[in-house]
Design a protein around this motif. Sequence first.
Motif, PDB file in Angstrom:
ATOM      1  N   ILE A 169       0.836  -1.203   0.000  1.00 36.48           N
ATOM      2  CA  ILE A 169       0.000   0.000   0.000  1.00 36.48           C
ATOM      3  C   ILE A 169       0.873   1.255   0.000  1.00 36.48           C
ATOM      4  CG2 ILE A 169      -1.598   1.352   1.431  1.00 36.48           C
ATOM      5  CD1 ILE A 169      -2.939  -1.305   2.166  1.00 36.48           C
ATOM      6  N   LEU A 170       1.916   1.278   0.823  1.00 43.25           N
ATOM      7  CA  LEU A 170       2.800   2.447   0.868  1.00 43.25           C
ATOM      8  C   LEU A 170       3.522   2.673  -0.454  1.00 43.25           C
ATOM      9  CD1 LEU A 170       4.383   2.175   4.421  1.00 43.25           C
ATOM     10  CD2 LEU A 170       2.829   3.930   3.586  1.00 43.25           C
ATOM     11  N   ILE A 171       4.061   1.617  -1.012  1.00 40.61           N
ATOM     12  CA  ILE A 171       4.771   1.745  -2.289  1.00 40.61           C
ATOM     13  C   ILE A 171       3.817   2.181  -3.397  1.00 40.61           C
ATOM     14  CG2 ILE A 171       5.986   0.437  -4.094  1.00 40.61           C
ATOM     15  CD1 ILE A 171       7.269  -1.181  -1.783  1.00 40.61           C
ATOM     16  N   GLY A 172       2.618   1.596  -3.438  1.00 39.86           N
ATOM     17  CA  GLY A 172       1.630   1.976  -4.453  1.00 39.86           C
ATOM     18  C   GLY A 172       1.188   3.417  -4.313  1.00 39.86           C
ATOM     19  N   GLY A 173       0.921   3.864  -3.092  1.00 33.44           N
ATOM     20  CA  GLY A 173       0.496   5.249  -2.870  1.00 33.44           C
ATOM     21  C   GLY A 173       1.565   6.256  -3.221  1.00 33.44           C
ATOM     22  N   LEU A 174       2.799   5.976  -2.795  1.00 37.72           N
ATOM     23  CA  LEU A 174       3.897   6.891  -3.108  1.00 37.72           C
ATOM     24  C   LEU A 174       4.184   6.955  -4.603  1.00 37.72           C
ATOM     25  CD1 LEU A 174       6.406   6.150  -0.210  1.00 37.72           C
ATOM     26  CD2 LEU A 174       5.101   8.240  -0.579  1.00 37.72           C
ATOM     27  N   SER A 175       4.190   5.815  -5.264  1.00 37.66           N
ATOM     28  CA  SER A 175       4.474   5.832  -6.704  1.00 37.66           C
ATOM     29  C   SER A 175       3.326   6.471  -7.481  1.00 37.66           C
ATOM     30  CB  SER A 175       4.764   4.424  -7.215  1.00 37.66           C
ATOM     31  OG  SER A 175       3.653   3.582  -6.999  1.00 37.66           O
ATOM     32  N   GLY A 176       2.074   6.229  -7.084  1.00 37.60           N
ATOM     33  CA  GLY A 176       0.943   6.870  -7.750  1.00 37.60           C
ATOM     34  C   GLY A 176       0.962   8.382  -7.581  1.00 37.60           C
ATOM     35  N   GLY A 177       1.261   8.840  -6.381  1.00 33.25           N
ATOM     36  CA  GLY A 177       1.348  10.282  -6.133  1.00 33.25           C
ATOM     37  C   GLY A 177       2.498  10.927  -6.879  1.00 33.25           C
ATOM     38  N   LEU A 178       3.631  10.237  -6.925  1.00 34.55           N
ATOM     39  CA  LEU A 178       4.797  10.769  -7.636  1.00 34.55           C
ATOM     40  C   LEU A 178       4.543  10.847  -9.140  1.00 34.55           C
ATOM     41  CD1 LEU A 178       7.732  11.730  -7.464  1.00 34.55           C
ATOM     42  CD2 LEU A 178       8.428   9.366  -7.777  1.00 34.55           C
ATOM     43  N   LEU A 179       3.943   9.798  -9.701  1.00 33.54           N
ATOM     44  CA  LEU A 179       3.628   9.827 -11.137  1.00 33.54           C
ATOM     45  C   LEU A 179       2.615  10.918 -11.463  1.00 33.54           C
ATOM     46  CD1 LEU A 179       3.507   6.037 -12.007  1.00 33.54           C
ATOM     47  CD2 LEU A 179       5.196   7.710 -12.735  1.00 33.54           C
ATOM     48  N   ALA A 180       1.634  11.106 -10.600  1.00 38.56           N
ATOM     49  CA  ALA A 180       0.647  12.165 -10.831  1.00 38.56           C
ATOM     50  C   ALA A 180       1.294  13.541 -10.723  1.00 38.56           C
ATOM     51  CB  ALA A 180      -0.501  12.036  -9.834  1.00 38.56           C
ATOM     52  N   THR A 181       2.231  13.704  -9.796  1.00 41.09           N
ATOM     53  CA  THR A 181       2.934  14.980  -9.662  1.00 41.09           C
ATOM     54  C   THR A 181       3.747  15.284 -10.905  1.00 41.09           C
ATOM     55  OG1 THR A 181       3.107  14.685  -7.275  1.00 41.09           O
ATOM     56  CG2 THR A 181       4.601  16.263  -8.276  1.00 41.09           C
ATOM     57  N   LEU A 182       4.465  14.286 -11.393  1.00 42.60           N
ATOM     58  CA  LEU A 182       5.293  14.497 -12.582  1.00 42.60           C
ATOM     59  C   LEU A 182       4.452  14.662 -13.846  1.00 42.60           C
ATOM     60  CD1 LEU A 182       8.153  11.951 -11.882  1.00 42.60           C
ATOM     61  CD2 LEU A 182       8.195  14.427 -11.593  1.00 42.60           C
ATOM     62  N   GLY A 183       3.277  14.035 -13.870  1.00 45.71           N
ATOM     63  CA  GLY A 183       2.439  14.096 -15.061  1.00 45.71           C
ATOM     64  C   GLY A 183       1.471  15.257 -15.100  1.00 45.71           C
ATOM     65  N   SER A 184       1.430  16.078 -14.044  1.00 46.08           N
ATOM     66  CA  SER A 184       0.504  17.215 -14.018  1.00 46.08           C
ATOM     67  C   SER A 184       0.878  18.217 -15.095  1.00 46.08           C
ATOM     68  CB  SER A 184       0.542  17.906 -12.656  1.00 46.08           C
ATOM     69  OG  SER A 184       0.082  17.040 -11.656  1.00 46.08           O
ATOM     70  N   SER A 185      -0.146  18.856 -15.631  1.00 40.30           N
ATOM     71  CA  SER A 185       0.111  19.821 -16.708  1.00 40.30           C
ATOM     72  C   SER A 185       0.754  21.086 -16.136  1.00 40.30           C
ATOM     73  CB  SER A 185      -1.195  20.176 -17.404  1.00 40.30           C
ATOM     74  OG  SER A 185      -2.068  20.783 -16.486  1.00 40.30           O
ATOM     75  N   ASP A 186       1.601  21.693 -16.939  1.00 37.01           N
ATOM     76  CA  ASP A 186       2.280  22.922 -16.536  1.00 37.01           C
ATOM     77  C   ASP A 186       1.519  24.132 -17.061  1.00 37.01           C
ATOM     78  OD1 ASP A 186       4.321  21.568 -15.277  1.00 37.01           O
ATOM     79  OD2 ASP A 186       5.542  21.463 -17.099  1.00 37.01           O
TER      80      ASP A 186
END
Length: 181
Positions: A96-113
């Motif tokens: 759960i921790l690894i999934g949550g952190l990786s999902g949040g990180l990918l969403a942060t990097l993929g957010s539009s500028d």
Amino acid sequence: MKTVTIHLSTVILCLTLLLCFKVNSQEEAKKVRIYKIWVELTDKTKQKGFLYAIDDKSLKIISDLPLKNESEILNINPEDINQIKIQRKGKMVRSILIGGLSGGLLATLGSSDTSDDDSVVVQIYSEAAKAGSIVFGTLVGTSLGAIIGTGKKKIDISGDAAIFKSKREELSRYAMVKKSR
């Protein structure tokens, strides 16, 4: 340029946290990995606990940690075992921790500028959309981690001592005590 700096600092922060866990986990003494075990007997009753040891004649499990005395060890004969399910203790939480952190990180990097030329209203909605995508990415990652973490290794014995003997080597990798007394 400002958003690139924010993304870069977020990535550096995450990598630093991961490295801290890695450095902290490298201890001199090798820790014993503890595995939960669920044993379905041929009479359809179930025993659960932690895999303590295994030998040619029996599977030994304990119901609680730590082991206070040897009378708490439950010996199960191979002829009485229908199926064994094994899962590492704490696997669900780690997944759960690894999934949550990786999902949040990918969403942060993929957010539009947004560029600095956009109006204030567009920048506000863009920041809200970024925050929403990070929350959504974290929830999706956590859910996927929970699904992955529920997996258990199944070993069918069907009351056959020969099958138990052939699976003994595999089962002994999961035991707390590698050589039974």
